[in-house]
Design a protein around this motif. Structure first.
Motif, PDB file in Angstrom:
ATOM      1  N   ILE A 175       0.838  -1.199   0.000  1.00 32.11           N
ATOM      2  CA  ILE A 175       0.000   0.000   0.000  1.00 32.11           C
ATOM      3  C   ILE A 175       0.873   1.250   0.000  1.00 32.11           C
ATOM      4  O   ILE A 175       0.622   2.218  -0.731  1.00 32.11           O
ATOM      5  CB  ILE A 175      -0.947   0.003   1.227  1.00 32.11           C
ATOM      6  CG1 ILE A 175      -1.918  -1.174   1.123  1.00 32.11           C
ATOM      7  CG2 ILE A 175      -1.707   1.323   1.312  1.00 32.11           C
ATOM      8  CD1 ILE A 175      -2.837  -1.310   2.318  1.00 32.11           C
ATOM      9  N   VAL A 176       1.952   1.223   0.799  1.00 28.38           N
ATOM     10  CA  VAL A 176       2.865   2.363   0.862  1.00 28.38           C
ATOM     11  C   VAL A 176       3.518   2.585  -0.499  1.00 28.38           C
ATOM     12  O   VAL A 176       3.623   3.725  -0.989  1.00 28.38           O
ATOM     13  CB  VAL A 176       3.944   2.129   1.941  1.00 28.38           C
ATOM     14  CG1 VAL A 176       4.987   3.238   1.898  1.00 28.38           C
ATOM     15  CG2 VAL A 176       3.307   2.043   3.323  1.00 28.38           C
ATOM     16  N   LEU A 177       3.944   1.464  -1.108  1.00 27.23           N
ATOM     17  CA  LEU A 177       4.571   1.561  -2.422  1.00 27.23           C
ATOM     18  C   LEU A 177       3.606   2.142  -3.451  1.00 27.23           C
ATOM     19  O   LEU A 177       3.969   3.008  -4.260  1.00 27.23           O
ATOM     20  CB  LEU A 177       5.042   0.176  -2.877  1.00 27.23           C
ATOM     21  CG  LEU A 177       5.774   0.111  -4.235  1.00 27.23           C
ATOM     22  CD1 LEU A 177       7.042   0.968  -4.202  1.00 27.23           C
ATOM     23  CD2 LEU A 177       6.124  -1.332  -4.576  1.00 27.23           C
ATOM     24  N   PHE A 178       2.350   1.693  -3.391  1.00 28.81           N
ATOM     25  CA  PHE A 178       1.336   2.196  -4.314  1.00 28.81           C
ATOM     26  C   PHE A 178       1.124   3.697  -4.117  1.00 28.81           C
ATOM     27  O   PHE A 178       1.026   4.458  -5.094  1.00 28.81           O
ATOM     28  CB  PHE A 178       0.022   1.443  -4.109  1.00 28.81           C
ATOM     29  CG  PHE A 178      -1.124   2.016  -4.913  1.00 28.81           C
ATOM     30  CD1 PHE A 178      -1.243   1.725  -6.260  1.00 28.81           C
ATOM     31  CD2 PHE A 178      -2.057   2.851  -4.304  1.00 28.81           C
ATOM     32  CE1 PHE A 178      -2.283   2.261  -7.002  1.00 28.81           C
ATOM     33  CE2 PHE A 178      -3.098   3.385  -5.045  1.00 28.81           C
ATOM     34  CZ  PHE A 178      -3.220   3.088  -6.401  1.00 28.81           C
ATOM     35  N   ILE A 179       1.084   4.134  -2.866  1.00 30.18           N
ATOM     36  CA  ILE A 179       0.870   5.550  -2.572  1.00 30.18           C
ATOM     37  C   ILE A 179       2.033   6.390  -3.103  1.00 30.18           C
ATOM     38  O   ILE A 179       1.845   7.463  -3.689  1.00 30.18           O
ATOM     39  CB  ILE A 179       0.687   5.770  -1.055  1.00 30.18           C
ATOM     40  CG1 ILE A 179      -0.632   5.129  -0.588  1.00 30.18           C
ATOM     41  CG2 ILE A 179       0.706   7.260  -0.719  1.00 30.18           C
ATOM     42  CD1 ILE A 179      -0.818   5.139   0.921  1.00 30.18           C
TER      43      ILE A 179
END
Length: 526
Positions: free
Chosen positions: A3-7
């Motif tokens: 999720i962090v990477l996507f953000i």
């Protein structure tokens, strides 16, 4: 973590988009029309390139938006008769765009992909004498050898009575001719009638990779390694590597057999020496192929002309020279068959040339000199290459420091500008209201001033200092083969291509290659 990477990725993409919008709003060129998506991202151009028909898309853009259109956030195409000289004329400082980076191996140069103007001029000077007009007579026996074998193959195919892919056979001929001229050896395409070591397969895929990756050149160093890794696992895709290795093997063979003991002069006075040798008809036992000339130059100047120069020169001959010639030969035959009146008129000129000048003229070979004495043949060649030049994308250049005024509009430095040969060659203000028609007579009967004007805009081999270095070789191959084919064979398009409103299929990944050019070949009863 995902999720962090996507953000993070989404945030970077959003910032990039906002920067694009800001630059567009502030750009002095924001009024230049074009597709909406192309104003903000090169992805529009990437997608259109993937479709493989950008010469058609480019034409529709100009029909819709006018003589200057955008096809990317900072990419501009021109359909204006003043643009070519401004961008490509001798002495201009418009360097190639970063799109060309994907046509070279990372951290290595080649003549086509070199973007630095001064470096390119230096490299070109080292090669150009071998491609001079005065060298053509030396190469004629190589062309005759392959044309003879090609004729034998067509006679065999004629007995079968079924349509054959002439695009494939033109490619076989072009490969074997340039192989003979480069190494004094055929690679065997005409002998076997099929792809040798996956070379044709590789040359179908390599331009596609470079065309698409060039839109995002920063990815090239990484995608190049990945592409090579995938290619190494396929026996079909090793073709380019085979050409490189074959060149190295031939270099070693040349050195072992001492073919160049009598070194050739290959410097600024090389053309004068070539003229003397041509006039005297003496080669004095020297090997005259490109490899011999390149090796001789290397022996004379090992620091200035290294082994890498030899490999690059020979490989570029094989890779670039074969495609351009094969496409042009196919286009000439295609347009002749679609226009039977022109075919008949050309055959009449060829037959007359064949019989009017005595027994020497009745040789089964046509000399290059004889081909130049047939005006309608030369007009047919020019007209076919006008309607179907080998390349079909904007020839991108970067506006130099200080900016430039092109087609009446000022473009700041760093803008990417270009003219697509397919657009230039069909401009009715240059070639007349029948610019989309095949009419060889335009090169013979439109008046000297008009013909000179059209010649200035006839650019199938480029323009200015980046003109194709092998254009004379291609013209030699074409001028000697076409009259031989027209004299000795009848041709019939496959039923789907023979329909009046039909046209052949092509795939445009820089080179606009015909697809399934099916033709029935019949031996002519003389």
């Amino acid at each position: 973590m995902p999720i962090v990477l996507f953000i993070v990725v989404a945030g970077l993409a959003a910032v990039q988009l906002l920067l694009r919008i800001y630059r567009y709003v502030k750009s002095p060129l924001r009024a230049v029309p074009g597709p909406f998506l192309a104003r903000f991202t090169d992805f529009w151009y990437f997608q259109k390139l993937r479709e493989g028909s950008f010469e058609v898309v480019n034409k529709k853009l100009h029909e819709k938006y006018g003589p200057v259109v955008r096809y990317g956030p900072d990419r501009y195409s021109f359909n204006d008769q003043t643009a070519t000289r401004t961008i490509y004329g001798h002495g201009t400082q418009f360097a190639k765009s970063s799109w060309y980076d994907a046509w070279s191996s990372p951290a290595q140069w080649n003549l086509f992909g070199e973007r630095n103007i001064q470096d390119h001029a230096q490299y070109r000077r080292q090669y150009q004498n071998a491609y001079s007009m005065s060298s053509l007579v030396e190469y004629e026996p190589y062309v005759d050898e392959c044309a003879e074998l090609f004729g034998q193959r067509l006679s065999e195919l004629a007995q079968g009575g079924v349509p054959v892919n002439m695009g494939h056979w033109m490619q076989c001929y072009a490969f074997d001719v340039i192989g003979c001229i480069t190494y004094s050896k055929r690679l065997g395409f005409l002998d076997q009638g099929q792809d040798i070591e996956g070379i044709i397969y590789a040359l179908e895929n390599s331009p596609r990779y470079s065309t698409l990756t060039g839109i995002y050149p920063s990815l090239h160093p990484y995608l190049f390694r990945l592409n090579n890794l995938v290619a190494s696992s396929s026996s079909k895709a090793r073709g380019v590597g085979y050409v490189i290795n074959y060149t190295i093997e031939q270099m070693q063979e040349h050195q072992a057999s001492a073919k160049i003991l009598d070194h050739e002069v290959d410097d600024e006075e090389g053309d004068k020496d070539e003229d003397k040798k041509t006039r005297s008809g003496q080669s004095q036992g020297k090997a005259r192929d490109f490899l011999s000339k390149f090796v001789a130059r290397h022996v004379k100047d090992p620091d200035g002309f290294g082994k890498y120069h030899i490999v690059q020169g020979c490989a570029n001959n094989m890779i670039a020279g074969s495609d351009t010639t094969a496409i042009s030969l196919s286009a000439i035959l295609y347009y002749l068959l679609k226009n039977p009146r022109c075919f008949a008129k050309l055959r009449e000129e060829i037959d007359r040339q064949h019989t009017d000048k005595g027994s020497q003229s009745r040789s089964r070979y046509f000399s290059f000199k004889q081909s130049q004495e047939m005006p309608y043949l030369q007009a047919v060649i020019k007209e076919a290459l006008r309607l179907h030049p080998a390349t079909g994308l904007p020839i991108e250049r970067i506006v130099p420091a200080g900016g430039a005024t092109i087609a009446g509009r000022f473009f700041p430095e760093g803008s990417i500008v270009g003219v697509n040969t397919w657009i230039e060659h069909r401009n009715p203000h240059i070639f007349g209201q029948d610019a989309n028609d095949f009419r060889p007579e335009r090169w013979l009967s439109d008046g000297a001033e008009k013909i000179a004007f059209m010649n200035r805009h006839w650019i199938p081999f480029g323009l200015g200092s980046r003109t194709c270095i092998g254009r004379h070789i291609s013209h030699l191959e074409i001028s000697k083969l076409i009259p031989r084919l027209v004299r000795n064979f009848n041709f019939e398009l496959s039923p789907d291509l023979a329909m009046p409103e039909s046209s052949w299929g092509t795939a445009n990944f820089w080179f606009v290659k015909p697809k399934n050019f099916m033709v029935r070949v019949m031996a002519r009863n003389n």
